[in-house]
Write a protein that holds these residues in place. Sequence first.
Motif, short mmCIF file in Angstrom:
data_model
loop_
_atom_site.label_atom_id
_atom_site.label_comp_id
_atom_site.label_asym_id
_atom_site.label_seq_id
_atom_site.Cartn_x
_atom_site.Cartn_y
_atom_site.Cartn_z
N ALA A 329 0.83 -1.20 0.00
CA ALA A 329 0.00 0.00 0.00
C ALA A 329 0.87 1.25 0.00
N ASP A 330 0.31 2.36 -0.45
CA ASP A 330 1.01 3.64 -0.37
C ASP A 330 1.10 4.09 1.08
N SER A 331 2.16 4.80 1.40
CA SER A 331 2.38 5.30 2.76
C SER A 331 2.38 6.82 2.74
N GLY A 332 1.93 7.42 3.83
CA GLY A 332 1.82 8.87 3.90
C GLY A 332 3.16 9.55 4.10
N ALA A 333 3.10 10.86 4.23
CA ALA A 333 4.30 11.67 4.44
C ALA A 333 4.68 11.64 5.91
N ALA A 376 11.67 4.61 0.00
CA ALA A 376 11.94 3.50 0.90
C ALA A 376 13.22 3.71 1.71
N GLU A 377 14.25 4.30 1.08
CA GLU A 377 15.51 4.50 1.81
C GLU A 377 15.34 5.49 2.95
N ALA A 378 14.54 6.54 2.74
CA ALA A 378 14.29 7.50 3.81
C ALA A 378 13.49 6.84 4.93
N ALA A 379 12.50 6.01 4.58
CA ALA A 379 11.73 5.32 5.60
C ALA A 379 12.62 4.38 6.40
N ALA A 380 13.51 3.65 5.72
CA ALA A 380 14.42 2.76 6.43
C ALA A 380 15.35 3.54 7.35
N THR A 381 15.80 4.71 6.89
CA THR A 381 16.65 5.57 7.72
C THR A 381 15.90 6.01 8.97
N ALA A 382 14.64 6.39 8.81
CA ALA A 382 13.85 6.81 9.96
C ALA A 382 13.66 5.67 10.95
N VAL A 383 13.45 4.46 10.44
CA VAL A 383 13.30 3.30 11.32
C VAL A 383 14.60 3.05 12.08
N LEU A 384 15.74 3.09 11.38
CA LEU A 384 17.03 2.87 12.03
C LEU A 384 17.28 3.92 13.11
N SER A 385 17.01 5.17 12.78
CA SER A 385 17.26 6.24 13.73
C SER A 385 16.33 6.15 14.93
N ALA A 386 15.07 5.80 14.68
CA ALA A 386 14.11 5.73 15.78
C ALA A 386 14.38 4.55 16.70
N THR A 387 14.96 3.48 16.18
CA THR A 387 15.17 2.29 17.00
C THR A 387 16.56 2.20 17.60
N THR A 388 17.55 2.86 16.99
CA THR A 388 18.93 2.73 17.48
C THR A 388 19.56 4.05 17.86
N GLY A 389 18.93 5.17 17.53
CA GLY A 389 19.52 6.48 17.81
C GLY A 389 20.56 6.91 16.80
N ALA A 390 20.65 6.23 15.67
CA ALA A 390 21.62 6.60 14.64
C ALA A 390 21.31 7.98 14.10
N GLY A 440 7.64 3.80 9.29
CA GLY A 440 8.09 2.66 8.47
C GLY A 440 7.34 2.51 7.17
N GLY A 441 6.02 2.48 7.24
CA GLY A 441 5.23 2.34 6.02
C GLY A 441 4.93 0.90 5.66
N ALA A 442 4.14 0.75 4.59
CA ALA A 442 3.60 -0.56 4.24
C ALA A 442 4.66 -1.53 3.74
N ASP A 443 5.61 -1.05 2.91
CA ASP A 443 6.60 -1.98 2.38
C ASP A 443 7.48 -2.54 3.49
N VAL A 444 7.90 -1.69 4.43
CA VAL A 444 8.70 -2.17 5.56
C VAL A 444 7.87 -3.11 6.42
N ALA A 445 6.57 -2.83 6.58
CA ALA A 445 5.71 -3.69 7.39
C ALA A 445 5.52 -5.06 6.74
N VAL A 446 5.34 -5.10 5.41
CA VAL A 446 5.22 -6.39 4.72
C VAL A 446 6.52 -7.19 4.89
N ALA A 447 7.65 -6.51 4.72
CA ALA A 447 8.94 -7.19 4.89
C ALA A 447 9.10 -7.71 6.32
N THR A 448 8.63 -6.94 7.30
CA THR A 448 8.69 -7.37 8.70
C THR A 448 7.86 -8.63 8.91
N GLY A 449 6.65 -8.63 8.37
CA GLY A 449 5.80 -9.82 8.48
C GLY A 449 6.42 -11.02 7.82
#
Length: 552
Positions: A329-333, A376-390, A440-449
């Motif tokens: 699915a599409d993910s918001g801003a 997707a790369e920005a979403a992955a960066t946000a996930v990394l930063s939010a979970t690890t403090g990077a 994270g968004g839908a693509d990261v969530a599908v990959a997580t599942g």
Amino acid sequence: MSVDRWNTALVLGGIRSGKSAFAEELVADAASVHYVATAVGAEDDPEWMGRIEAHQRRRPQTWSTEETGGEPARLAAVLAEAKPDDTLLIDDLGGWVATLLDPANQPQNDVAMVAALADALRACAGRVVLVSPEVGLSLVPATPVGRAFADALGTTNQALASVVDRVALVVAGQHTWIKAAAVNPRPAQKVVAPAPVPAETQPALLVSSDSPEESDDVVFEPGMDLPMPDQDTGPDAHDRLATLDLTGAGLGSLGEAIEFAAATQSTVTPQPWSAVRVLLLTGTHAGGAGAGSDPADAARRIADAEAGAGPLIRLAGQVGADVAVVRAADSGAMEDGPVLDAEAVEAALRHGWQLAGAARADGRDALVIAAYGTGAEAAATAVLSATTGAEPVAVLPRVLAPGGTYDDNAWMVRCAAVRDALHRIRQESRGALDILAQVGGADVAVATGALLGAAAQRLPVLLDGPVGIAAGLVARDLGSQVRHWCLLPDAGTSELVKQGADVLGLTPVTQLGLDLGEGLNALTALPVLRTAIGLASSLPAHPALGEDAPDD
């Protein structure tokens, strides 16, 4: 099977269209080719003999040639005799039809001969490219003989086009595919989820009957009860490496892959992965996350993959992997608010879980996570930063534009979007589901599942790229066992992947420094991993060790 996921192809074209040259390009990657010439030479026709000789001069010395001009029945026999590793180039069907209609070969059942040829092509074990004149675009011939030839060749072309994987039309040296091979051998492997919808409306997918939990019953929450790989066979396989009858000092860092395979297969002599599935995720992130990206280009790449073309499909074909295209699915801003609601997160996780179950049910023995999309790369960066403090600016990949140039203005817009999103959620909960909903968004969530489902199915995953790493970080907070089912073939050049992998405790098996794109790095390294695993499992202990060698 060709690296573009087809086994048989028919190349059509008019006179001097370039169809033969294009057909020769299609088999250029084969180690050797069996060239089947159907034309009958005519010593009293120098111009015709010149055409035949021109074809002969183009063929590499490694090719073998067989002429079937006087025996139309021989062509079906050649197809029946082909072995799986053989590559055949048949040029052309016009000559075959002309021989078939030759009064010297009458009487015979022409319709039955065409049907037999089509049946032989359908059952052929080798890779086959056929060349044939396209007579349907010309005027109706003025003579009875000409009309008979055109009718017979047109019927033959239709019969063979119906059984081949791909059909190309060549005009003025330019080709277009008018019939494309399916990327996935079975329709059920091609998954489409175009919108964030409730879980019960997701496409039905096969789930392995031995799954610990059916997808409708699984609860996505921290502390999920997932299996672990065998804790003994991995170290035992590592110790066994030191005893092998090798000529050198050992397999170096490839031992990591052997130990991983041993643990996930519960044997000290694991087998190389032979049936790999690539989950190709595609989704769109709105707002600044997608700055500098061209949605049309991402759509083009996905369309190419679905049509059996593009670099990822070529690499998948080379390693014998199949590809499942997954439209998330599409993910918001992320800078404006949550990118998904709770229901969409649940649906995406369940979708990924089902994909892993379908892969295991279809006999796959490993997964590769790949991704095409915007933001997707920005979403992955946000996930990394939010979970690890990077620090986002230290890990967000630069924006590469067509032609090998970098768009630093777009990179700054992406950085700002991640910065604003992290500021927005600074006082929000940082649970795994919250991270997926907020940034994270839908693509990261599908990959997580998919990672969670793979662990549940005891299915190893070759991680590669930002989306896979981000999914691994989220999945780790739902089921800590997941990371033990993941292997990092190569970290590439991405600082995001390197830092995320370090947090997950994953050491890159190789140091190739690849930067081919998500999924492609793993497929490129896969043959090396397979070679190491197969070699280690097949070699005995050194004779000098005698009884001191560990048992297999």
